[in-house]
Scaffold this active site. Sequence first.
Site, PDB file in Angstrom:
ATOM      1  N   GLU B 529      18.592   9.298  25.131  1.00 35.38           N
ATOM      2  CA  GLU B 529      18.799  10.154  23.909  1.00 35.38           C
ATOM      3  C   GLU B 529      19.103  11.574  24.398  1.00 35.38           C
ATOM      4  O   GLU B 529      19.953  12.387  23.866  1.00 35.38           O
ATOM      5  CB  GLU B 529      17.707  10.395  22.891  1.00 35.38           C
ATOM      6  CG  GLU B 529      17.750   9.040  21.976  1.00 35.38           C
ATOM      7  CD  GLU B 529      16.800   7.960  22.671  1.00 35.38           C
ATOM      8  OE1 GLU B 529      16.526   8.059  23.794  1.00 35.38           O
ATOM      9  OE2 GLU B 529      17.177   6.660  22.130  1.00 35.38           O
ATOM     10  N   HIS B 596       8.670   4.406  13.724  1.00 32.05           N
ATOM     11  CA  HIS B 596      10.150   4.067  13.397  1.00 32.05           C
ATOM     12  C   HIS B 596      10.358   4.655  11.960  1.00 32.05           C
ATOM     13  O   HIS B 596      11.171   3.937  11.264  1.00 32.05           O
ATOM     14  CB  HIS B 596      10.583   2.773  13.644  1.00 32.05           C
ATOM     15  CG  HIS B 596      10.972   2.146  14.981  1.00 32.05           C
ATOM     16  ND1 HIS B 596       9.959   2.380  16.239  1.00 32.05           N
ATOM     17  CD2 HIS B 596      12.143   1.893  15.371  1.00 32.05           C
ATOM     18  CE1 HIS B 596      10.660   1.935  17.213  1.00 32.05           C
ATOM     19  NE2 HIS B 596      12.015   1.717  16.787  1.00 32.05           N
TER      20      HIS B 596
END
Lengths: 79, 817
Positions: B529, B596
């Site tokens: 990322e 998540h």
Amino acid sequence: MARIELRMPELGNEITEAQIDALLKGTGDKVSEGEEIVTITTPKVTMDLEAPATGTVLEVLVEEDEIVAVGTVLAVIET
Amino acid sequence: MPKSIHIDPVATRSSTELESRRIPVHSYARPMAEELRVRGADTLIMALRHMMVIRAFESGVASLKSTGSYRDLTYAYKGPAHLSIGQEAAAVGAAMALTPEDHIFGSHRSHGEFLAKGLSAIERLGDNTLTAIMEAHGDGALLRAVETHLPDESARGLAENFLLMGLLAEMFTREIGFNGGLGGSMHAFFTPFGAYPNNAIVGASAGIATGAALWMKTEGRDSIAVSMVGDGATGCGPVWEALNFAGMAQFERLWDNPGFLPVLYFFTNNFYAMGGQTSGETMSWDRLARIGAGLREDACHAETVDGTNPLAVADAVQRKRQLLLDGKGPAILDVECYRYSGHSTTDVNAYRTKDEIAEWTAVDPITTYRDSLVAEGILDAATADGIQSEVGAGMHAVYMAAANPEISPPAGLGSDGASIGRKVFAGSETPPIGRAPEPLSEPAKVARIRQNARKSRGGKDANGELLSPLKAITLRDGLFEAILHAALTDPRVIIYGEECREWGGAFGVYRGLSDLFPHDRVFNAPISEAAIVATAIGAAIEGGRPLVELMYADFIGRAGDELFNQLAKWQAMSNGLLKVPVVVRCSVGSKYGAQHSQDWSGLAAHVPGLKIIYPATPRDAKGLMASALASDDPVIVFESQRLYDQVELFHGEVPEGNFKISIGAPDIKRVGSDVTVLTIGPALYPALDAADSLARRGITLEIIDARSLVPFDYGPVLDSVTKTGRLLLVSEACERGSFAMTLASNVTRFAFDALKAPPRVLGGPNWIVPGADLEHGYFPQPFDIEDVILTDLMGDTGHVRKGSRAWDDLALARSGL
């Protein structure tokens, strides 16, 4: 000689239906096990469904663009 | 996951040994006579002079910081002083081998690298070009100051004073500094000379330089990007992500224009990361160059080079540069040198001995190189002394001018105190120029596009029944249509992230794009990322317009520096000279538990410099995404996974053609008169259910969908609250520090007189998001909304709560919840 059905598979517990995107085989076509027969689309994915057995397509029970529920018989193969 | 690359179990499982190329250490051995023949005396002497310029510049800063004066100048310099005294040969050697079109991205200790690159560019650019560059910068104010107070007969001499003055004025927070004083010592840059942003975050330049190289490759430029970081940066994860990204196998195997990214990782290895000794204490490696062997069979062409000799460095950079232009990169150079000055002025050398410093001082790069030129007869001692005096006198004049407020006026805050604020966003849209990209096939033949064409543009049928997501345009489709339009019409748009290509993105937003675009437009990134965002920044700075995906908002932490210190900052830190048009998509999950399922839109909104949108309908998703892709500012797009199948229920149909919705405009989704409910993202839908339920009791809600967090137009909300007198804010973020809290606070302030009750925020509680079966106790449900409206806002003392929220907020707050 056996009649094997190709059904719209379970694609996860949130997917209840899919759309027939393309029919790759028609009635009378010879198919091998694993050969792609139908392309289906869910909101997330497009995928090909494969022949469950080697034989001849006896009948195709859906049309392109049709929306079908999980479990629907899409085609029948005669081995 | 391309089907074209087969993973053969037989080959994979057979026994073998891995080898990598041997890594040369100090292999440079060219005699000075040979250097003289190849480079000429002028170039060799110029290198000495450039080192002297850097030493003089840094010595001035050192003197100001330690004594408050420099020669006859008394000046309190308040900024940082990460000086590179002793490292001049590394900087000058690198610059000797680079053209103005090669771009360097430096570190916090980059005065020397910046000056070396600038001086090298000045030598290579013609007089007319130099004059045009100087006139174009900042409406010519810096040039006028230099012409008046630091005149020189030659364009090059003037450009050198321009370079020194622009940097020093920048450090002194002056208007005529290269970045208007908004960057300062650690961030100064001047792109026309190929000196791109220096970076105060260790290692951050690695990813950004890699992104610059990505765009250079995309455009087919004949140039390279150089990441100039220190040895300490080898301890930073994002640096490793960048190294891997630059050498992704797909560049060679799958791209139509094969070749790895043309990026050189130039590690200025001064053996100490602040006070931690890299070789021997804080790192695994014995020699920094060894890290190349951990990445690739070619060991990233790594070499250890003598950074006290400018010619050894120039030779190595020249060779690596050619490899990179041939597509054989990335490359690593371990450039060993020694920093005589402390890490900063508070450094008392607690970590190294006086003997060590003395031994390295004995091989001072400037005296050593000067002596070698004299020994070879290239320069006589008197001439060398003359250069030294000339450099010293020039530097003194620059310091006097830069410190003088009449010549170099201090930057101000503006009459309203907000002049810096006005630099944060460009607020502009720069349309594409050049030919539209050619898709690989006719878009109308792509299955996804055919399917969308058959769908209803609205979400209900003629009888008002909700349509299946297979029959109506969904939020996922709305995003896709805006992205497809940009990809088809704007050659600057590149799309990448994890699973973006064949998979179509983890949630199918990109499904169909891989049928239309080659790998250089749409590609799969590694699970990196930090590198995904950092490379996007680098590519955007170079002229690209990347759309990148982080898959889950929870992964923002993996790109924290890149989003919050880099993407958010460069527009303002550059005084508006840089634009960073990156769009970052991140989905907000559910059902997968605590790591998540987090709505971190408020976290992103907290950091100034990012525009934030969170659409909840297909129409809004399409219109806002189109605005994000057109914007010159960075935009973070939050998307709820629960809404990807959502069809349009509000504004009739989703328009077929491209259209834009202004970022910052909230939207009234339902008109009512008793309570204003301002929702963020998917909270819109439970609010609608609550409104239906309350309507049966004669209470009507006015529901406003925020749609954007930054910027945010309070007007429609204040108008609504003026009408209703009551405000509930609903979001899925945990309440503490959430953006809903900011909205509530501001509405209270701006509409205080109209309020009948204090605004109430309803979000998630301040603990983890539980698994799927308990989510109803976390995310606000319709009955929670009813409970809060009836009890807290309507004062219904007889209401029997339907929800599970029976906790005592004050008691929880006291225990940190």
